[in-house]
Write an enzyme that holds these catalytic residues in place. Structure first.
Site, PDB file in Angstrom:
ATOM      1  N   ARG A 180      26.308  43.377  37.642  1.00  0.00           N
ATOM      2  CA  ARG A 180      25.602  42.403  37.319  1.00  0.00           C
ATOM      3  C   ARG A 180      24.079  42.799  37.748  1.00  0.00           C
ATOM      4  O   ARG A 180      24.146  43.740  38.799  1.00  0.00           O
ATOM      5  CB  ARG A 180      25.850  41.235  38.348  1.00  0.00           C
ATOM      6  CG  ARG A 180      27.249  40.587  38.101  1.00  0.00           C
ATOM      7  CD  ARG A 180      27.519  39.578  38.896  1.00  0.00           C
ATOM      8  NE  ARG A 180      29.052  39.275  38.922  1.00  0.00           N
ATOM      9  CZ  ARG A 180      29.788  38.646  39.765  1.00  0.00           C
ATOM     10  NH1 ARG A 180      29.290  38.260  41.030  1.00  0.00           N
ATOM     11  NH2 ARG A 180      31.243  38.588  39.471  1.00  0.00           N
ATOM     12  N   ASP A 221      40.255  41.971  42.650  1.00  0.00           N
ATOM     13  CA  ASP A 221      40.438  40.662  42.070  1.00  0.00           C
ATOM     14  C   ASP A 221      42.030  40.147  41.725  1.00  0.00           C
ATOM     15  O   ASP A 221      42.698  41.334  41.552  1.00  0.00           O
ATOM     16  CB  ASP A 221      39.718  40.732  40.815  1.00  0.00           C
ATOM     17  CG  ASP A 221      38.967  39.388  40.415  1.00  0.00           C
ATOM     18  OD1 ASP A 221      39.320  38.434  40.943  1.00  0.00           O
ATOM     19  OD2 ASP A 221      38.178  39.401  39.586  1.00  0.00           O
ATOM     20  N   GLN A 261      35.870  44.730  42.527  1.00  0.00           N
ATOM     21  CA  GLN A 261      36.479  43.301  43.345  1.00  0.00           C
ATOM     22  C   GLN A 261      37.961  43.583  43.354  1.00  0.00           C
ATOM     23  O   GLN A 261      38.494  44.197  42.550  1.00  0.00           O
ATOM     24  CB  GLN A 261      36.187  42.041  42.294  1.00  0.00           C
ATOM     25  CG  GLN A 261      34.984  41.627  42.089  1.00  0.00           C
ATOM     26  CD  GLN A 261      34.860  40.500  41.241  1.00  0.00           C
ATOM     27  OE1 GLN A 261      35.321  40.378  40.456  1.00  0.00           O
ATOM     28  NE2 GLN A 261      34.194  39.389  41.738  1.00  0.00           N
ATOM     29  N   HIS A 321      44.203  36.968  39.479  1.00  0.00           N
ATOM     30  CA  HIS A 321      44.323  35.940  39.024  1.00  0.00           C
ATOM     31  C   HIS A 321      45.842  35.196  39.037  1.00  0.00           C
ATOM     32  O   HIS A 321      46.765  35.957  38.431  1.00  0.00           O
ATOM     33  CB  HIS A 321      43.860  35.601  37.445  1.00  0.00           C
ATOM     34  CG  HIS A 321      42.202  36.017  37.741  1.00  0.00           C
ATOM     35  ND1 HIS A 321      41.672  37.065  37.514  1.00  0.00           N
ATOM     36  CD2 HIS A 321      41.295  35.072  37.881  1.00  0.00           C
ATOM     37  CE1 HIS A 321      40.437  37.220  37.735  1.00  0.00           C
ATOM     38  NE2 HIS A 321      40.143  35.773  38.134  1.00  0.00           N
ATOM     39  N   CYS A 345      37.957  37.977  35.027  1.00  0.00           N
ATOM     40  CA  CYS A 345      38.647  36.829  34.892  1.00  0.00           C
ATOM     41  C   CYS A 345      39.098  36.557  33.231  1.00  0.00           C
ATOM     42  O   CYS A 345      40.355  36.398  32.913  1.00  0.00           O
ATOM     43  CB  CYS A 345      38.225  35.293  35.213  1.00  0.00           C
ATOM     44  SG  CYS A 345      37.073  35.524  36.345  1.00  0.00           S
ATOM     45  N   LYS A 357      37.715  24.897  46.255  1.00  0.00           N
ATOM     46  CA  LYS A 357      38.181  26.178  46.839  1.00  0.00           C
ATOM     47  C   LYS A 357      38.126  26.335  48.052  1.00  0.00           C
ATOM     48  O   LYS A 357      37.810  25.273  48.918  1.00  0.00           O
ATOM     49  CB  LYS A 357      37.067  27.095  46.506  1.00  0.00           C
ATOM     50  CG  LYS A 357      35.493  26.896  46.758  1.00  0.00           C
ATOM     51  CD  LYS A 357      34.411  27.936  46.278  1.00  0.00           C
ATOM     52  CE  LYS A 357      33.304  27.483  46.799  1.00  0.00           C
ATOM     53  NZ  LYS A 357      32.227  28.539  46.871  1.00  0.00           N
ATOM     54  N   HIS A 380      41.566  32.167  41.228  1.00  0.00           N
ATOM     55  CA  HIS A 380      40.842  33.218  41.419  1.00  0.00           C
ATOM     56  C   HIS A 380      40.973  33.665  42.881  1.00  0.00           C
ATOM     57  O   HIS A 380      40.860  32.462  43.584  1.00  0.00           O
ATOM     58  CB  HIS A 380      39.494  33.081  41.003  1.00  0.00           C
ATOM     59  CG  HIS A 380      39.327  32.684  39.760  1.00  0.00           C
ATOM     60  ND1 HIS A 380      38.769  33.101  38.717  1.00  0.00           N
ATOM     61  CD2 HIS A 380      39.268  31.352  39.312  1.00  0.00           C
ATOM     62  CE1 HIS A 380      38.292  32.682  37.817  1.00  0.00           C
ATOM     63  NE2 HIS A 380      38.710  31.318  37.942  1.00  0.00           N
TER      64      HIS A 380
HETATM   65 ZN   LIG Z   1      38.394  35.375  38.499  1.00  0.00          ZN
END
Ligand SMILES: [Zn+2]
Ligand SMILES: [Zn+2]
Length: 646
Positions: free
Chosen positions: A366, A386, A384, A388, A337, A472, A518
């Site tokens: 992580r 991912d 991910q 945005h 992000c 969410k 997200h």
């Molecule tokens: Zn994000």
């Protein structure tokens, strides 16, 4: 008289001291037979607890999670009694109900128990259960509770009681057995009809490795023998479908101690599978107006201090990377992000430019504790899917609906038919927990709920489950074995636009903050492939599976024709391989079955003469001898039936 409100709103006027079970009886005998647990004003009570004030009563049966919890909690008392009778002198510690069954942590002293002891324990437990003993709760003073366990020399229970407040301590008795317990039992032991010890494992007292190691005895119980049999079959099936086992058999991924724990290595077949998943999503995302971006695997520490991720991951995760330059520190990125926020910040926008949708297959790192690592589901580096979305709050509802469409498309194309959604909103009683304007929250929550309704989703609203930075929606998927997985989160965020000072120029010519969404329909490719492996047992949808067909020549004589078939399949864009080994066709078929290859194409004398292939489906279905063109149509039809265009 007191007034008892039932979940459907009905009110029963009963005399003070009436028990939940008596209220169940007054509703129907059938209900009373099935009620095994109760909750009164949000507190777990016994079914025989006399009610002494007005309140709300919920009755539970085996079909409720709460009912199962009471059943398994009560069963752990029976397990403890059985163990104490079989192994006098052992020390009991704690024995809670868990998601599936229960366990008891026991100090067996010098004795060790193993699988061969299980039948004996089960027999003893069932013998106790058949005695139909009532569970009876009683209050005890702290000093009486302490002296009871001191007399047994049980320092564990003594330690537990020392941390309790006098006046709050209760014991539960059944048969000749007593345990320290807060309550929440089924009416009597007779309801337990099936009992199984599943495993034993080491466990440190209070989870601290400086403490003594105890033996954790895992068990499960059911009100019917049939249910136990079904559960054990399910366990067997889950073992067969374990993604770590299948990943190895299907040559998808591996791990290397040299590379490091929790860092998966994708083998050629697995990498190709990942690539197909990425292409599939990229194609749909392009149609949905996303733009692909690429960002580095590391970023300056300051970036993550700004985003707040350093506070969350910094200390407990991978430590900063230092360079030859003093005071220069980089972090492996724990989230994509912040990078995407800086992409947004690279040029000015007017309201007419929004929404901006940036997507990336971004790998993040992580540090998970080694004990938490598990195959591909818990790893230290993962990618991910991912994206945005930066939009105005007026666009939230529309954007949310688009993301729901995309998520449903992903689930449907991969054979997940059984799913629900959870909408997590604020706890209105705790406004201090959340950042951002209450009006914005109100709008965002309504936008999500409206989007879920308009898309006909089966969803529940969970107050208090929202993150501090926004509400969410999560997709919860049930796999083929009935296990629930959380997939695909769509999250509204008011925090990062603030922290990164993101703006756009509104129609009023003033600067405004965009809202950020997200989203990741797969979650991560690693975890998604693991879930898909366990859901399908390795029988991936035809469009995704590594090898769609295998050509099996009956003998060496037909190798040339087999090669011709393979070339022709390649021209039809069918992924195939050939088994040229000097083995019998029977053996080749068995091995192809093991590898879960959907189509086996057998070629021999007749096939060569007629320019056909004999097609056998994984599992045994026989299509007879057909032309390659016809086979190619068959493959295309099946793929088109699952992989609709977006
Ligand atoms: Zn994000
Ligand atoms: Zn209990």
């Amino acid at each position: 008289m007191i007034e008892i409100t039932l979940p459907d709103g009905a009110i029963k006027k009963v005399s003070e001291g009436t028990t939940p079970m008596e209220i169940a009886k007054s509703i129907s005998e059938g209900l009373a037979r099935n009620v095994i647990a109760a909750k009164f004003n949000d507190t777990v009570v016994e079914t025989v607890t006399p009610l002494s004030q007005d309140g709300t009563l919920t009755l539970y049966t085996w079909n409720n999670t709460e009912g199962k919890h009471a059943f398994w909690h009560s069963s752990s008392h029976v397990l403890a009694q059985a163990l104490e009778e079989l192994y006098p002198g052992i020390k009991l510690t704690i024995g809670p109900a868990i998601e599936n069954g229960f366990y008891y942590d026991v100090d067996f002293g010098d004795h060790t128990i193993s699988e061969k002891d299980f039948p004996n324990i089960e027999k003893k437990a069932l013998e106790i259960a058949r005695g139909k003993h009532d569970y009876k709760m009683r209050s005890v003073s702290k000093s009486d509770a302490l002296s009871y366990y001191k007399s047994q020399d049980n320092q564990y229970k003594v330690e537990l009681i020392e941390n309790l407040e006098d006046g709050t301590i209760t014991f539960c008795d059944h048969s000749s057995f007593t345990d320290l317990c807060r309550g929440g039992h089924i009416p009597n032991t007779g309801i337990i009809k099936a009992f199984k010890i599943l495993s034993v494992a080491g466990a440190y007292w209070r989870g601290d490795e400086n403490n003594k190691q105890l033996t954790r005895v895992y068990g499960i119980s059911f009100p019917k023998q049939k249910e136990l049999t079904e559960y054990l079959e399910l366990l067997e099936e889950a073992k067969k479908r374990d993604h770590r086992k299948l990943g190895k058999e299907l040559e998808l991924f591996t791990f290397s101690q040299k590379v490091g724990q929790g860092l998966p290595l994708w083998l050629p077949k697995g990498a190709a599978l990942r690539d197909r998943l990425e292409q599939f999503l990229k194609k749909a995302q392009k149609k949905a107006g996303y733009e692909m971006v690429v960002t580095p695997h590391i970023g300056q520490k300051e970036l993550y201090v700004t985003s707040g991720h350093y506070a969350k991951y910094g200390e407990d995760s991978f430590q900063p990377i230092h360079t030859p330059k003093d005071d220069e520190e980089f972090l492996l990125k724990p989230m994509n992000c912040p990078h995407h926020c800086e992409i947004y910040n690279s040029s000015p926008y007017s309201y007419k430019d929004l929404p901006k949708r940036y997507a990336e297959f971004g790998t993040v790192y992580r540090y998970e504790q080694s004990g938490e690592l598990h195959g591909l589901t818990r790893v230290r580096g993962f990618t991910q899917d991912d994206a945005h979305i930066f939009c105005t709050s007026d666009q939230l509802n529309e954007e949310f609906k688009n993301v729901i469409d995309l998520s449903l498309y992903v689930l449907n194309s991969l054979g997940f038919e059984n799913f629900t959604a959870q909408v997590s909103v604020r706890d209105l009683d705790k406004p201090e927990k959340y950042i951002g304007e209450p009006e914005n929250w109100e709008r965002a929550e309504q936008a999500i709920i409206n989007a879920a309704e308009e898309k006909g989703l089966d969803f529940v609203i969970e107050p208090g489950e929202a993150a501090f930075y926004g509400p969410k929606l999560d997709f919860m998927v049930k796999d083929a074995l009935g296990r629930q997985w959380q997939l695909g989160t769509i999250q509204v965020d008011y925090n990062l636009p603030e922290r990164f000072d993101l703006t756009y120029k509104g129609s009023d010519n003033e600067l405004h903050r965009p809202v950020m969404i997200h989203r990741a329909p797969f979650g991560s490719l690693e975890r998604f492939v693991a879930i898909l492996l366990e859901h399908t047992g390795g029988n991936f949808p035809l469009w995704l599976i590594p090898d769609q067909a295998i050509v099996l020549p009956v003998s060496e004589k037909h190798e040339k024709y087999a090669q011709k078939v393979l070339n022709s399949l390649e021209n039809h864009e069918i992924r195939a391989l050939i088994d040229n080994r000097n083995e019998t066709v029977g053996k080749k078929i068995r091995e192809a079955e093991m590898k879960k290859i959907p189509f086996m194409l057998i070629v021999g004398e007749q096939e060569e003469a007629s320019e056909t292939i004999s097609v056998r489906r994984h599992g045994g279905e026989d299509f007879g001898a057909i032309s390659i063109r016809k086979f190619s149509d068959l493959v295309a039809t099946e793929i088109n039936s699952t992989l609709k265009s977006f």
